[in-house]
Each structure stands twice: as structure tokens, then as C-alpha cells.
Enzyme design. Structure first.
Site, PDB file in Angstrom:
ATOM      1  N   ALA A  95       0.864  -1.192   0.000  1.00 40.07           N
ATOM      2  CA  ALA A  95       0.000   0.000   0.000  1.00 40.07           C
ATOM      3  C   ALA A  95       0.891   1.229   0.000  1.00 40.07           C
ATOM      4  CB  ALA A  95      -0.916   0.004   1.218  1.00 40.07           C
ATOM      5  N   SER A  96       0.345   2.343  -0.517  1.00 40.17           N
ATOM      6  CA  SER A  96       1.131   3.572  -0.607  1.00 40.17           C
ATOM      7  C   SER A  96       0.249   4.771  -0.312  1.00 40.17           C
ATOM      8  CB  SER A  96       1.732   3.709  -2.015  1.00 40.17           C
ATOM      9  OG  SER A  96       2.463   4.902  -2.143  1.00 40.17           O
ATOM     10  N   ALA A  97       0.788   5.732   0.444  1.00 36.97           N
ATOM     11  CA  ALA A  97       0.078   6.976   0.750  1.00 36.97           C
ATOM     12  C   ALA A  97       1.062   8.131   0.653  1.00 36.97           C
ATOM     13  CB  ALA A  97      -0.563   6.914   2.130  1.00 36.97           C
ATOM     14  N   SER A  98       0.606   9.329   0.974  1.00 35.80           N
ATOM     15  CA  SER A  98       1.423  10.520   0.753  1.00 35.80           C
ATOM     16  C   SER A  98       2.619  10.596   1.688  1.00 35.80           C
ATOM     17  CB  SER A  98       0.563  11.776   0.914  1.00 35.80           C
ATOM     18  OG  SER A  98      -0.058  11.787   2.172  1.00 35.80           O
ATOM     19  N   VAL A  99       2.498  10.044   2.895  1.00 31.51           N
ATOM     20  CA  VAL A  99       3.568  10.158   3.889  1.00 31.51           C
ATOM     21  C   VAL A  99       4.418   8.899   3.950  1.00 31.51           C
ATOM     22  CG1 VAL A  99       4.014  10.356   6.372  1.00 31.51           C
ATOM     23  CG2 VAL A  99       2.365  11.876   5.288  1.00 31.51           C
ATOM     24  N   ALA A 100       3.832   7.727   3.744  1.00 33.08           N
ATOM     25  CA  ALA A 100       4.562   6.468   3.915  1.00 33.08           C
ATOM     26  C   ALA A 100       4.012   5.414   2.969  1.00 33.08           C
ATOM     27  CB  ALA A 100       4.445   5.997   5.362  1.00 33.08           C
ATOM     28  N   VAL A 134       3.919   0.765   2.573  1.00 30.95           N
ATOM     29  CA  VAL A 134       4.008  -0.467   3.354  1.00 30.95           C
ATOM     30  C   VAL A 134       4.530  -1.601   2.482  1.00 30.95           C
ATOM     31  CG1 VAL A 134       2.673  -2.173   4.658  1.00 30.95           C
ATOM     32  CG2 VAL A 134       2.130   0.257   4.868  1.00 30.95           C
ATOM     33  N   LYS A 138       6.249  -0.445   7.587  1.00 28.83           N
ATOM     34  CA  LYS A 138       5.809   0.875   7.134  1.00 28.83           C
ATOM     35  C   LYS A 138       7.020   1.801   7.146  1.00 28.83           C
ATOM     36  CE  LYS A 138       2.197   4.328   8.082  1.00 28.83           C
ATOM     37  NZ  LYS A 138       1.028   4.648   8.951  1.00 28.83           N
ATOM     38  N   ASP A 167      -9.091   7.357  13.778  1.00 32.46           N
ATOM     39  CA  ASP A 167      -9.025   7.349  12.311  1.00 32.46           C
ATOM     40  C   ASP A 167      -9.604   6.037  11.776  1.00 32.46           C
ATOM     41  OD1 ASP A 167      -8.448   8.499   9.862  1.00 32.46           O
ATOM     42  OD2 ASP A 167      -6.389   7.758   9.793  1.00 32.46           O
TER      43      ASP A 167
END
Length: 543
Positions: free
Chosen positions: A130-135, A137, A152, A286
Site C-alpha cells: 500500500a502507498s500513501a502521501s507520507v509512507a 508499506v 511501514k 481514524d
């Protein structure tokens, strides 16, 4: 600011103006220098007049990148600050960014842990899970016990990008606060809160500590499972934890195929939320669908699985007491009690007229409670309360904002799983039991026993404490005089800055008009306008 920051500043401004977001500031709030300067930027006009203001704001944030996307997501939870249409549109922002190279992730992990990947992990997958703006996995196995894990890792070089954008956002907030005094939105405070939130997300040791605490609170629970954190492998930029397998809570078809008891699952979600809030005073804040799974095992005794504990909320005993009493008063339609509780708790100013607040609450909430309880949205009740209290200058309560956001998530998930979910019937026994524990002789005796050691220790020091308090009062009187003088100095600087900004804008517009016929005069005017603007901004930024 360096040239790179000036370019970014222009990009931000041009994107906002091309989406017509200057219209969000009412004309009567715009000083004449601002209106004049806006007219001079005639080539930056609203290109999307057919879209709603919320859609334009969302698209602008998407165009400005991950820092603004996350800022928009944070703003979407601030229903106490934003109108409902803007908050609902910003809630649709998605944190979708391309993954970065797996080799970079490997190097980042090795640098953080001080050892080669092969010495610690087996089967490290360079393709991110998985990928997001800050980190992002990655999956692997621990060499020491062959346990399946996820790693992560913070994006490389993300901190300078965040720092640059936050610095520019803070400058914009100062300008807005200067141009629009007494702004209820408090832009500087909002940006500062966002900065702290982002810094927390960049420190994965904080997320690890949150996950460990939440796991301990629900140890051996059949309702909620939190993956094990391998703290020996965690660093500020790396988090290692147990890999879990579960059904996404949003995938109702898969849950039904697994034979999951959806009614019980929905009710347990509500119980988990209220247990975190009222028993533990520590809750996962969250819990959107991407962070919640359901165990494949025991579908007739379903268990929630919570991941990504980067954002948590806490409540003190007094807040819990007021919150529980508010909930009970709501559903008894005791609006007078709700209004009095808001004043007593300090959530609204002490000079608030209780009768007017009570009347406003009745006007907004009575139509909601005309429906059957099973059809009433608990989260919507809180939203209406916040919107009403906002008119009475409700002080921002960050812990309540997080709680309201989490309640909306839980209720939304619960009704998705089981549309007939009566959240009130599930929550009411829990709240009433908790209130019985807080009120009465047993609760009073328990509070006395808890405080007795403190007062026994402080009693001999009481004379000295009283003397110190009186001395501090005298000292604070002198400080008040000094602050009064500083206020007058600041007021004078701001008046000078307004004049300089207005003069700069006027000269800039005049220079543009003179440029075709009097190039030298236009150049001189442009130079002076830049000097005026720089001087004005310097006066704004001075403390």
C-alpha cells in the site's frame, strides 16, 4: 523566501484563484488594497464557475499535492469551523499518490535499523502492499521467528516538501488573519494544529506507542484485535508490526459470503467505540473503512481488526462526564440541560445566554427527534449541535472534534453493515451504567481516596502556596500593563502595513498601465511597489 519558495507561492495562489476561491471571502471582509490587487491579476480568473464552491476547493487541494490533500482531510473533520457543504466535499478527498521505488524503501529501512535487510528479514517484497502521501508499506518475514510482518516506511525527502508548504501556508494564514481581524476560523491556529498532526504522522514511534496502548486495552477481547508491534525494530521512520488477514469492513458481500453475523458486528463496533472513550479515555480516531477489517475466524462471533493508529484521541474525566450527560440529555430532549452543560464545561463562553442557546438547540434538534430513534443519526445530532454552538462562539475542542469524526465513521460503518442498527439502543445502557459508576456515595468515596495522598502531601505547604499565589497575582498585574503597551505598538505596525500594502498594490496597477508608454517610470513604480510590499509583509510577520 528563496526563489523555489516564491515559485511555489505563486503556484498555490494561481491554483486557488483559477478555482475562484477568493469568492470564499465575502467582499465586505476584503480591504480595498486586496480588492485592487485582485483586479490587477486579471489573467487568473475562475475557470470553473459551473462547479459548487466545495467542489472547486476540493479540486484545488488535489491539484496542489499531498500536503494540501491531507490538510483538506483534516479540515473536513472541523465541522465546528467550516460550513457543512465545504466539510462534506473535503471529506471526499482521497490520499492517492504513486508509490516510490522499492529499492529506496530498502535503503531507508537499512539506514534506520543499521543493518542489511537480509540480516533481519526474509522474503522482503520490494513491491509495496500500500502507498500513501507520507509512507508506504512492504511485506516481509522476521528472521528470528518467521512471523509474517508489514514494514511501514516514511517517504524519503518528504520532510523538506512538508516544511516548505507548511511555511508558505503559515505565511498565507498570517496574511488572512491580518486582513480579516477577529476571524472565527483562526487560520494561524488551524495551520499550527495541522503542522503538529503531520509531524506526529512522520514519527512512527508515536504510532507504535499508540498501537501498543490500544492492544493492551483490548488484550484477550473478542470484540477488537490490534496487531502486535515489534518495537525492537521500530524507529522514527520505520514501523514493523504483525501482518493481519481480514475482510475489509466495507466489503459487505465478502462478509456475507463468510457467514458473518452483520447485526452483531455492527453492534460490537458501537460497543468498541464507547468502551474506548468511556472506559479507557483513549480511542482510535481514524477508523475509516480503509483502517478496519473483520477476522475470517468465528463469523458468528465476529471480531473487528483495527490498524493505523497514527491518530488517537484522549478525554479527561470531566470531558467524559459532560459528554455522557449531554448524550443522555439529548435523547431525553432536555435542551436546557444541554445548554447549561455547554456553559459549565467551558465549551461556550460563560456569558452565553442559556435561554437563547436552549431555544436555538430546540429549533435545530426537535425536527430530528420527531423521527423514530432507529432512524436518527447520532453523528448528525453532534454535527447539528456543533453548527448551533458555533453561532454562540463555541471554543474549539480538538478532542471532541476527533470524537465526533470517529463516531461518524463508526455509525456509517454500522449502518452499512446493518441498516436497521439502533445506535442509541446500543449505547444507552453503556452510558447509563457508566454514569451510575460516576455518581453516588461509592463514586464520591473513590474520588476522596484517590485525592487523599495528594492533599496530605500538600497540606503542610499551604501557607507558602498562598503567599506564592498572591506574589504571582502582583507580578501578573505588571505583565498586563506590558502587554497593553505591546498591543498598541502592534496596532500601529499593522496600520502602517495596511498603508504599505495598499500603496504597493496601487503602484503595481499603475505600473502595469504605464508600461506600454512610460517604461522607465513603470519600472520605478514596480520597484517601489515591491519595496512597499516587502516592508508591509515584514511588518505583518514581526511578533
Amino acid at each position: 523566501m528563496i526563489l523555489r519558495e516564491w515559485r511555489r507561492f505563486y503556484t498555490i495562489g494561481s491554483v486557488l484563484l483559477r478555482h475562484g476561491l477568493d469568492e470564499l471571502i465575502p467582499r465586505h471582509w476584503q480591504p480595498w488594497p486586496v480588492r485592487l490587487f485582485r483586479r490587477s491579476l486579471f489573467w487568473l480568473r475562475n475557470r470553473y464557475p459551473e462547479q459548487s464552491r466545495g467542489a472547486r476547493l476540493r479540486h484545488a487541494f488535489e491539484g496542489l499535492g499531498p500536503v494540501f490533500i491531507k490538510f483538506g482531510q483534516m479540515l473536513s473533520t472541523r465541522r465546528d469551523l467550516l460550513p457543512p457543504d465545504l466539510a462534506e466535499e473535503l471529506a471526499m478527498l482521497q490520499d492517492r499518490v504513486p508509490s516510490f521505488d522499492g529499492q529506496l524503501a530498502r535503503e531507508q529501512i537499512e539506514q534506520a535499523l543499521g543493518q542489511p535487510i537480509e540480516a533481519l528479514f526474509a522474503d522482503f517484497d520490494q513491491q509495496p502492499l500500500a502507498s500513501a502521501s507520507v509512507a508506504q508499506v512492504h511485506t516481509a518475514r522476521l528472521k528470528e521467528n518467521n512471523a509474517e510482518i508489514v514494514i511501514k516506511v516514511i517517504r524519503p525527502d518528504i520532510k523538506p516538501v512538508i516544511n516548505d508548504d507548511i511555511r508558505l501556508m503559515r505565511l498565507c494564514a498570517k496574511i488572512v488573519a491580518f486582513l480579516i481581524p477577529n476571524n472565527r476560523l483562526r487560520p494561524v491556529e488551524v495551520i499550527e494544529e495541522y503542522r503538529r498532526t503531520l509531524l506526529d504522522e512522520l514519527n512512527l514511534m508515536s504510532e507504535a506507542a499508540n498501537a501498543i496502548q490500544l492492544r493492551r486495552n483490548f488484550e484477550n477481547s473478542s470484540h477488537l484485535y490490534v496487531p502486535l508491534v515489534y518495537s525492537d525494530y521500530c524507529r522514527e521512520s520505520v514501523l514493523v508490526m504483525e501482518r493481519i488477514y481480514g475482510i475489509p469492513v466495507s466489503d459487505r458481500a465478502a462478509l456475507e459470503a463468510n457467514g458473518t453475523d452483520l447485526k452483531l458486528l455492527a453492534e460490537r463496533g458501537v460497543e468498541v467505540f464507547f468502551t474506548q472513550v468511556f472506559r479507557d479515555s483513549f480511542f482510535h480516531a481514524d477508523m475509516h473503512p480503509g483502517n478496519v477489517f473483520v477476522s475470517y475466524e468465528h463469523p458468528h462471533d465476529p471480531q473487528w481488526i483495527g490498524i493505523d493508529c497514527g491518530i488517537v484521541g484522549t478525554l479527561n474525566r470531566q470531558d467524559k462526564r459532560y459528554l455522557a450527560e449531554n448524550f443522555l440529555a439529548f435523547f431525553n430532549r432536555d435542551y436546557r440541560k444541554v445548554a447549561e452543560l455547554h456553559v459549565q464545561s467551558g465549551w461556550v463562553p460563560p456569558d452565553t445566554k442559556v435561554e437563547e442557546f436552549e431555544s436555538a438547540l430546540r429549533t435545530v434538534l426537535e425536527p430530528i427527534f420527531a423521527k423514530p430513534l432507529a432512524e436518527i443519526s447520532f453523528g448528525q445530532v453532534l454535527l447539528n449541535l456543533f453548527n448551533t454552538a458555533r453561532r454562540f462562539n463555541m471554543h474549539v475542542q480538538p478532542q471532541l472534534v476527533l470524537l465526533q469524526k470517529t463516531l461518524l465513521y463508526i455509525e456509517g460503518l454500522g449502518r452499512h453493515l446493518y441498516p436497521q442498527l439502533d445506535l442509541w439502543q446500543t449505547a444507552k445502557p453503556f452510558l447509563e451504567h457508566w454514569m451510575r459508576q460516576q455518581i453516588g456515595p461509592k463514586a464520591a468515596w473513590r474520588a476522596i481516596k484517590e485525592k487523599a495522598p495528594f492533599w496530605a502531601e500538600k497540606l503542610p505547604d499551604m501557607p507558602d502556596l498562598i503567599y506564592d499565589t498572591l506574589t504571582q497575582v502582583q507580578h501578573q498585574q505588571h505583565m498586563v500593563k506590558g502587554l497593553y503597551q505591546q498591543y498598541h505598538q502592534q496596532h500601529r505596525r499593522h496600520a502602517q502595513a495596511r498603508f504599505l500594502l495598499g500603496a504597493g498594490a496601487t503602484l503595481l496597477l499603475g505600473s502595469i498601465l504605464l508600461l506600454p508608454t512610460h517604461e522607465q517610470l513603470a519600472s520605478a513604480g514596480l520597484t517601489i511597489s515591491i519595496i512597499c510590499w516587502l516592508n508591509g509583509w515584514w511588518k505583518i510577520s514581526r511578533r
